[in-house]
Scaffold this active site. Structure first.
Site, PDB file in Angstrom:
ATOM      1  N   ASP A 116      -2.732  -1.065   5.805  1.00 39.88           N
ATOM      2  CA  ASP A 116      -3.636   0.123   5.393  1.00 39.88           C
ATOM      3  C   ASP A 116      -4.845  -0.597   4.931  1.00 39.88           C
ATOM      4  OD1 ASP A 116      -2.734  -1.056   3.208  1.00 39.88           O
ATOM      5  OD2 ASP A 116      -1.497   0.814   2.362  1.00 39.88           O
ATOM      6  N   ARG A 164      -2.897  -8.676  -6.614  1.00 40.16           N
ATOM      7  CA  ARG A 164      -3.181  -9.877  -5.518  1.00 40.16           C
ATOM      8  C   ARG A 164      -2.608 -11.326  -6.198  1.00 40.16           C
ATOM      9  NH1 ARG A 164      -9.349  -8.521  -5.071  1.00 40.16           N
ATOM     10  NH2 ARG A 164      -8.497  -6.453  -4.920  1.00 40.16           N
TER      11      ARG A 164
HETATM   12  C1  MIC Z   1      -6.776  -3.170  -4.856  1.00 39.54           C
HETATM   13  O1  MIC Z   1      -6.636  -1.586  -5.249  1.00 39.54           O
HETATM   14  O2  MIC Z   1      -7.404  -3.783  -5.874  1.00 39.54           O
HETATM   15  C2  MIC Z   1      -5.698  -3.575  -3.997  1.00 39.54           C
HETATM   16  C3  MIC Z   1      -6.493  -3.974  -2.751  1.00 39.54           C
HETATM   17  O3  MIC Z   1      -4.977  -2.530  -3.460  1.00 39.54           O
HETATM   18  C4  MIC Z   1      -4.683  -4.390  -4.726  1.00 39.54           C
HETATM   19  C5  MIC Z   1      -3.806  -5.326  -3.763  1.00 39.54           C
HETATM   20  C6  MIC Z   1      -4.425  -6.556  -3.161  1.00 39.54           C
HETATM   21  O4  MIC Z   1      -5.594  -7.017  -3.626  1.00 39.54           O
HETATM   22  O5  MIC Z   1      -4.342  -6.704  -1.834  1.00 39.54           O
HETATM   23  C7  MIC Z   1      -3.950  -3.834  -5.790  1.00 39.54           C
HETATM   24  O6  MIC Z   1      -4.377  -2.832  -6.393  1.00 39.54           O
HETATM   25  O7  MIC Z   1      -2.959  -4.590  -6.076  1.00 39.54           O
END
Ligand code: MIC
Ligand code: SF4
Length: 644
Positions: A65, A544
């Site tokens: 997604d 992340r």
């Molecule tokens: C976000 O909203 O910052 C993300 C992208 O969904 C992140 C995950 C990511 O960095 O891949 C999250 O919320 O953990």
């Protein structure tokens, strides 16, 4: 300590070991896991390197997604790897186009009373149906898929008592914005927010999910609603009535803290730049010019949200001073809007329809122009997340966003002079799981597709006995993972650590001096060790793990701060970076960029509940503390969890 809460019921039903005392580490069983593509490739590379043949959970699902632009081959290469590794390991795969992980999970898989661990910080969305849904780093999720328990803090339970009923034009988003105003984004580590009170029954499941979703911004472990008649209604409409069970706190339940919110007293709110807790009422902002409105994200793109927006826009056209874009939360939502004509109303109003996915929320497209205001229904407005430097992003409800799009300036519904449209409940959602691929039976041979942009799992050596540290960067309060590891156009590098590491702390790089990556690599290559110095709430936001892996790759060994947020602290440990906290905050002033800080025999200095001494260039000593458990220390000594 709290008693008889939903939180405790779920925690105790999944309890494996540890002391049941607020603040102590406990281990719990995880029933379901989810990953998304931006964190998923690393999680599955890690799962492979742990050597797991087939996942051990009741259900594990891999969503695509985030990385949807396919600008260059990297994204599609990731998707192919994810689809094939899912098939090989017994994991369901939600194909690109099927929607945002949290929205689809709520619709199709969430189970009241169960535990869910997701490699995304907004996993708590499913707290909206009474799940204990927690966000974590990819490696923790990989461990859960391998059947290992998850380590969490035995939570402090903050009861949020809802009374009354939302007035017209006030939405669920305004409830969580109010709570962010009260609790802020700092200082809530180790708590779980649990909703109770008469007001709960006035909120539908998607509304509750908006609230638990953005609860992530409080920095709590998760947020949870009871499972009641509204939950049954939602699951029945999703054809999943059998998965329902009732769940509520005991009548005499006690919470560690109680916050009361009278829904009837709320008014539309906005989170102002650049933090979700920088709250003003929309009335205070009324009239200010807006250059863009975007509706979507896992917070506010449910069927109900978009039907509301369509009803407000019907027969009207967006202001000529702005652009207006909409990303539906799932294919189910988009299909239903298409079938009932609401999509046509949106298109006719001038809305630019984007695909069902994260899109602009993660800075993939729709960056606003310089010096303009962008109004979004998302959950995060960290500086630069839109892809525009110096952005001014405001977070509001879909109702406020739609009215603002029509009038071209901040406005509340009453200014439109129409009553709030009534959106009838849904008796039957359109159920079509054709975009979810079931894995083949165990034992089927599956080739895992690894195109050249799929790198190796991250690797690190054991913790050196002595750390001869050099401060690579000194940053301030509330540094988010978006500051540390920018997403947006760089998202496609998530499977390629050496390349992605080049943009660590990119927002702090200055033209006239070497970048963070260059400074850190020079320190590493000279045989000394990188240190990051920060203040309050370091590592807010995303799950992340790249915010730990990439600094690790550049040779960073220690993060020193006043406080470090839960998921990020766990990610640092998982990848062998020692998270330490100042005992005396004034010591922070002694450490500027380039400063020397030595940790002699750190390996023997690290002990649970102990302090660590460090020596500065002039020979003075400073003391640091930590919250590391014995297991954490073993992981750190090994240079990260994968080495164990
Ligand atoms: C976000 O909203 O910052 C993300 C992208 O969904 C992140 C995950 C990511 O960095 O891949 C999250 O919320 O953990
Ligand atoms: Fe996707 Fe945004 Fe939700 Fe993160 S917050 S999962 S980027 S929609």
């Amino acid at each position: 300590m709290a008693v008889g809460t939903i939180t405790q019921k779920i925690v105790h039903a999944h309890y494996i070991s540890g002391e049941k005392r607020v603040g102590a580490q406990i281990m719990v069983r995880i029933d379901q896991t989810l990953t998304q593509d931006a964190t998923g490739t690393m999680a599955y590379l890690e799962l492979e390197s742990i050597g797991v043949e087939r996942v051990q959970t009741d259900l594990s699902i891999s969503y695509v997604d985030h990385n949807m632009m396919q600008n260059g081959p990297e994204n599609r290469n990731d998707h192919l790897y994810l689809q094939s590794v899912a098939a090989a390991k017994g994991i369901l795969f939600s194909r690109p186009g099927n929607g945002i992980c949290h929205q689809v999970h709520l619709e199709r898989f969430g189970v009241p009373g169960a535990t869910l661990l997701g490699s995304d910080s907004h996993t708590p969305t499913n707290g909206g149906i009474g799940m204990m849904a927690i966000g974590a780093g990819g490696l923790d999720v990989a461990m859960a898929m391998a059947g290992k328990p998850f380590t969490m803090i035995y939570p402090k339970v903050v009861g949020v008592k809802l009374t009354g009923k939302l007035p017209e034009w006030v939405a669920a988003k305004d409830v969580i914005l109010k709570l962010l105003e009260i609790m802020t984004t700092k200082g809530n580590v180790g708590s779980i927010v649990e909703y109770f009170g008469q007001g709960v029954s006035t909120l539908s499941v998607p509304e509750r999910a908006t609230i638990t979703n953005m609860g992530a911004e409080l920095g709590v472990t998760t947020s949870i609603f009871p499972s009641d008649d509204k939950t049954l209604e939602f699951l029945t409409a999703q054809g999943r009535k059998d998965g329902w069970s009732g769940l509520k706190a005991d009548d005499n339940a006690e919470y560690d803290d109680v916050i009361e919110i009278d829904l009837s007293s709320l008014e539309p709110r906005a989170a102002c730049p650049s933090s979700p807790d920088n709250i003003k009422t929309v009335a205070e902002l009324r009239g200010a010019k807006v250059g863009q409105v975007v509706i979507g994200s896992c917070t506010n793109s449910s069927y109900k949200d978009l039907m509301m927006v369509a009803a407000i826009m019907k027969g009207r056209v967006v202001s000529e001073n702005l652009t207006f874009a909409i990303a539906p939360g799932s294919r189910q939502v988009l299909e239903m809007l298409a079938e009932n004509g609401a999509l046509a109303d949106l298109i006719a109003s001038g809305a630019r329809i984007l695909e069902a996915g994260c899109g602009a929320c993660i800075g993939q497209g729709q960056s606003p122009s310089s010096d303009s205001v962008t109004v979004r229904t998302f959950n995060r407005n960290f500086a630069g997340r839109t892809g525009t430097k110096g952005d001014q992003a405001y977070l509001v409800s879909p109702e406020t966003a739609a009215v603002t799009a029509l009038l071209g300036r901040f406005a509340t519904g009453d200014e439109l002079g129409i009553p709030l449209p009534k959106i009838p409940g849904v008796a039957e959602f359109k159920i079509d799981d054709a975009m979810i691929i079931q894995p083949p039976p165990a034992g089927t041979s599956v080739e895992i597709i690894r195109k050249p942009t799929i790198g190796d799992p991250p690797s690190n050596g054991p913790l050196p006995k002595n750390i001869d540290g050099r401060v690579v960067i000194k940053v301030g309060d509330k540094i988010t993972t978006d500051h540390i590891m920018p997403a947006g156009i760089h998202l496609k590098l998530r499977s390629n650590i050496p390349e992605y590491a080049k943009v660590v702390f990119e927002c702090f790089n200055k033209k006239e001096k070497p970048t963070f990556a260059e400074r850190a690599s020079a320190i590493r290559d000279s045989g000394t060790h990188g240190v990051i110095v920060a203040r309050e709430s370091y590592g807010q936001g995303s799950s992340r793990e790249h915010a730990a892996i990439c600094p690790m790759h550049l040779g960073v060994k220690v993060v020193l701060a006043f406080s470090i947020e839960r998921i990020h602290a766990a990610n640092l440990v998982n990848f062998g970076i020692v998270p330490l906290l100042f005992v005396d905050r004034d010591d922070c002033d002694k450490l500027e960029e380039g400063a020397v800080i030595r940790f002699n025999d750190i390996v023997s200095q690290l002990s649970p509940a102990g302090t660590v001494a460090a020596e500065l260039a002039d020979g003075t000593e400073i003391k640091l503390k930590h919250t590391l458990s014995e297991d954490d220390i073993e992981i750190l000594k090994a240079g990260g969890r994968l080495n164990i």
